[in-house]
Design an enzyme around this catalytic site. Structure first.
Site, PDB file in Angstrom:
ATOM      1  N   ASP A  85      -7.612   6.038   5.236  1.00 33.17           N
ATOM      2  CA  ASP A  85      -7.645   4.881   6.118  1.00 33.17           C
ATOM      3  C   ASP A  85      -8.887   4.800   6.980  1.00 33.17           C
ATOM      4  O   ASP A  85      -8.978   3.935   7.837  1.00 33.17           O
ATOM      5  CB  ASP A  85      -6.406   4.900   7.018  1.00 33.17           C
ATOM      6  CG  ASP A  85      -5.150   4.516   6.243  1.00 33.17           C
ATOM      7  OD1 ASP A  85      -4.050   4.730   6.768  1.00 33.17           O
ATOM      8  OD2 ASP A  85      -5.281   4.010   5.111  1.00 33.17           O
ATOM      9  N   SER A 113       0.796  -1.221   0.000  1.00 34.36           N
ATOM     10  CA  SER A 113       0.000   0.000   0.000  1.00 34.36           C
ATOM     11  C   SER A 113       0.831   1.275   0.000  1.00 34.36           C
ATOM     12  O   SER A 113       0.282   2.363  -0.070  1.00 34.36           O
ATOM     13  CB  SER A 113      -0.934   0.012   1.215  1.00 34.36           C
ATOM     14  OG  SER A 113      -0.175  -0.121   2.388  1.00 34.36           O
ATOM     15  N   HIS A 158       1.590   4.006   6.876  1.00 30.27           N
ATOM     16  CA  HIS A 158       0.994   4.883   5.874  1.00 30.27           C
ATOM     17  C   HIS A 158       1.443   6.314   6.127  1.00 30.27           C
ATOM     18  O   HIS A 158       2.076   6.616   7.128  1.00 30.27           O
ATOM     19  CB  HIS A 158      -0.546   4.812   5.950  1.00 30.27           C
ATOM     20  CG  HIS A 158      -1.095   3.563   5.312  1.00 30.27           C
ATOM     21  ND1 HIS A 158      -2.379   3.150   5.504  1.00 30.27           N
ATOM     22  CD2 HIS A 158      -0.539   2.648   4.473  1.00 30.27           C
ATOM     23  CE1 HIS A 158      -2.597   2.018   4.808  1.00 30.27           C
ATOM     24  NE2 HIS A 158      -1.477   1.716   4.190  1.00 30.27           N
TER      25      HIS A 158
END
Lengths: 211, 177
Positions: free
Chosen positions: B120, B55, B94
């Protein structure tokens, strides 16, 4: 009416068999890898300790080994506790205890290294013998140089007796491992025993010798 | 199969056996203490992590090793953070894309993976729209590509992990150098 003589003989037989079994265990030959210097040295060091423990009247003093073991296990206890505590409590709360455990672990290890470097050095046997009027002390150092097959054994003997004058003797053997190991790596314990007994006698005589 | 080794262990005196066990424990303890020391130095509970998903491509790929640190300063937009959503064990790496700061110092943080289409919020707990500094394990300070693949393989095939530890342990107990 039973014959006391034959009964006695029957009892004796099992005793004799047991002793024979024990001797067979002890005389199991020592075999090492001839090309591995570390194995050779370890086998000789172990044998020296066994010899002086069983075939002379010296009692081994384990103070160096015990110190290392106690300090070692203590430092591992701190380390494992610190690790466990960090697992079960959230990170921010566990910071202080973890820090203490890490510091204590490293401090104890530094002490261990200093002890080995300053006090134990290359001593492999420390023995004492006390009778009513004498106190004898035997210290044995062994070392080898890297890639060399020469095994150095230093006997240090110290005696305090009632006559007041202490006796100090030192004797060093520098011989190749090949003197006691054959091509297959089997140790000739008789020859090695003779060397050790000889070394002890010379050191006992109270002079400083180097071979 | 291990007859020679068992006979060797049995021939040792009590002290020698204690010394061999200690050698093994020392290796484990040293590794543990170095890890904990690193965690204390970087102020992060897990100073080295492995990227498990794609990701964050093209910045980080699956199998990369990340080095984390958690300085006292506030989080900023653009920082790549490793955080844990409360109630879940797997941390996520992230980027911070939105931030609200209160005067008290409390921060409301929104994150999104570079390679994801949405932010998210779908990953957070139901009803949770923001995460806070307490959820963050550390900010990414550096990385090493590919090295983390070993950990991924060990976790996918746990027998490998146990076999490796088993053999290392046996080797330590037998070896006397």
């Amino acid at each position: 009416m039973s014959d006391p003589k034959t009964e006695h003989e029957e009892e004796e037989q099992p005793l004799v068999e047991e002793i024979e079994e024990e001797e067979e265990d002890k005389e199991e030959p020592i075999k090492v890898n001839n090309s591995n210097l570390v194995e050779l040295k370890n086998a000789c060091d172990d044998y020296i300790q066994k010899y002086f423990n069983t075939k002379t009247e010296f009692i081994q003093n384990h103070k160096h080994t015990d110190f290392k073991l106690i300090l070692g296990y203590l430092s591992c206890a701190f380390a494992l506790y610190g690790g466990y505590y960090g697992q079960v409590t959230p990170f921010n709360e566990s910071k202080e205890i973890t820090f203490i455990c890490v510091v204590v672990y490293f401090v104890l290890n530094v002490i261990l290294v200093i002890h080995t470097f300053l006090f134990e050095k290359d001593i492999i046997f420390l023995g004492e013998k006390s009778t009513s009027d004498t106190k004898e002390r035997l210290t044995i150092h062994t070392n080898t140089k890297k890639y060399s097959d020469i095994y150095n054994v230093t006997f240090e003997f110290h005696e305090n007796n009632s006559s007041g004058k202490p006796i100090d003797g030192k004797f060093k053997i520098s011989k190749s491992f090949g003197n006691w190991f054959d091509v297959n790596g089997l140790m000739n314990t008789e020859l090695f025993d003779k060397e050790l007994a000889n070394g002890l006698e010379i050191a006992r005589s109270g002079k400083l010798h180097l071979q | 199969m291990f007859e020679d080794e068992i006979r060797f262990l049995r021939k040792m005196s009590k002290r020698q056996l204690a010394q061999q066990v200690l050698n093994f424990l020392m290796i484990v303890s040293s590794a543990l203490m170095v890890w904990k020391g690193l965690a204390l130095y970087t102020n992060s509970e897990s100073p080295i992590v492995v990227v498990l998903s794609g990701s964050m491509e093209p910045a980080f790929y699956r199998g990369d090793l990340l080095f984390l640190g958690m300085p006292d300063e506030p989080v900023r937009v653009g920082d790549i953070c490793v955080f844990k959503i409360s109630g879940r064990d797997v941390p996520i790496v992230h980027r911070v894309i939105k931030l609200h700061d209160e005067k008290t110092g409390k921060q409301y943080i929104l994150t999104k993976g570079d390679n994801n289409q949405v932010d998210d919020r779908g990953l957070y707990n139901p009803g949770q729209h923001w995460i806070h500094k307490e959820d963050i394990i550390g900010k990414v300070k550096g990385f090493l590509p590919y090295v983390g693949m070993i950990t991924i393989i060990m976790n996918d095939y746990p027998q490998l992990k146990y076999a490796l530890i088993g053999f290392l342990g046996l080797y330590m107990l037998i070896n006397r150098e």
